[in-house]
Design an enzyme around this catalytic site. Sequence first.
Site, mmCIF file in Angstrom:
data_model
loop_
_atom_site.group_PDB
_atom_site.id
_atom_site.type_symbol
_atom_site.label_atom_id
_atom_site.label_comp_id
_atom_site.label_asym_id
_atom_site.label_seq_id
_atom_site.Cartn_x
_atom_site.Cartn_y
_atom_site.Cartn_z
ATOM 1 N N LEU A 210 -43.798 29.628 -43.577
ATOM 2 C CA LEU A 210 -43.003 28.428 -43.873
ATOM 3 C C LEU A 210 -41.542 28.705 -43.523
ATOM 4 O O LEU A 210 -40.994 29.719 -43.934
ATOM 5 C CB LEU A 210 -43.107 28.055 -45.357
ATOM 6 N N HIS A 211 -40.938 27.821 -42.748
ATOM 7 C CA HIS A 211 -39.524 28.025 -42.420
ATOM 8 C C HIS A 211 -38.751 26.732 -42.196
ATOM 9 O O HIS A 211 -37.527 26.748 -42.137
ATOM 10 C CB HIS A 211 -39.392 28.894 -41.158
#
Length: 366
Positions: A210-211
């Site tokens: 996740l970014h």
Amino acid sequence: MIKLIDLIAGARPNFMKIAPIVDAIKARQQEGATLRYRLIHTGQHYDQNMSASFFEQLGIPDPDINLGAGGGTQAEQAAAIMMGYENVLRQERSDLCMVVGDVTSTMACSIVARKMLVDVAHVEAGIRSGDWTMPEEINRIVTDSLTSYFFTTSEFANRNLRKNGVAEDRIFFVGNTMIDSLLRNMDRFRKPEIWDRAGLEPGSYIVVTLHRPANVDEESKLKELLDVIIFSSRGLPLVFPVHPRTVKILQNMGIQAPNLYMIEPLGYLEFNYLVKHSKAVITDSGGITEETTVMHVPCITVRDNTERPETISIGTNELIGTDPRAIAPAMEKLFSGNWKKGDIPEKWDGKTAERIVDILVSKLSS
């Protein structure tokens, strides 16, 4: 007459896409093609795991030029890249600027090239998410407005370009160079340190990445996402290589679970070893959805849109949105064994770079 091509690489996703093009140019040079390339690293990603290790693992030669434009805001970075590349072209003008993907370096070098009367070739042209809150979408649109040669990964991308009025003879459906890299390195994937430390076994763990700002910039949103992922995982190990932008937020949250392994970013060979042998991947990355499709690994994408719809219509990807409540039903579908098997999109066959270079040889010699 020898033609000079600038190959622009700036961020981690670029490196997988540029490596097979370098190899294909070298192969054509051996056959007598009058092509010369200049590999330019903008420095957009300058962390060892985010940059240098990828060059080493993918066999990319050291850059001919490093603009050293890492750090700062997007505008500061774009300005540094543009100033640096303009100086390069002032010293020796190339015949073509080839950019890949949709990062800041892609857009910045395209602008400079066209202002310096250098044609632009865009690898992965035409992809669109329709989401103007994504910096990448702006980069795609600006780059494609300046491009001379459009190298595309899918018929979806071709249609987007046609809608924008791009002439058919400038669109080249060639496939996906990132898949070239994946296929040629698959037998070199190597077990990361976390494998033994966490006692991982094939098909018995989940990879999480996740970014994107919509998922990680608000502590409460990120915490809720991770809480639901942990709760829905049925105790399976969750391996989460943490993007640098996410580390800062996680440090303040104190999230812990016995099956959650938050680790530093991995090299290309180690990360894809994890993906290939996982039960599934939960991600908000676009590129990973392509890799999971080719490796037939179920992929749950925590986004409201995607610029790679072929990974859904053909591949193993499912788009579930950014509402954490969508995680549990997706995980239930995964564990029930009802996830789609998927297929591999047309021309994702490991020969894309060869097709690109064949076209370049033809166009630059005419």
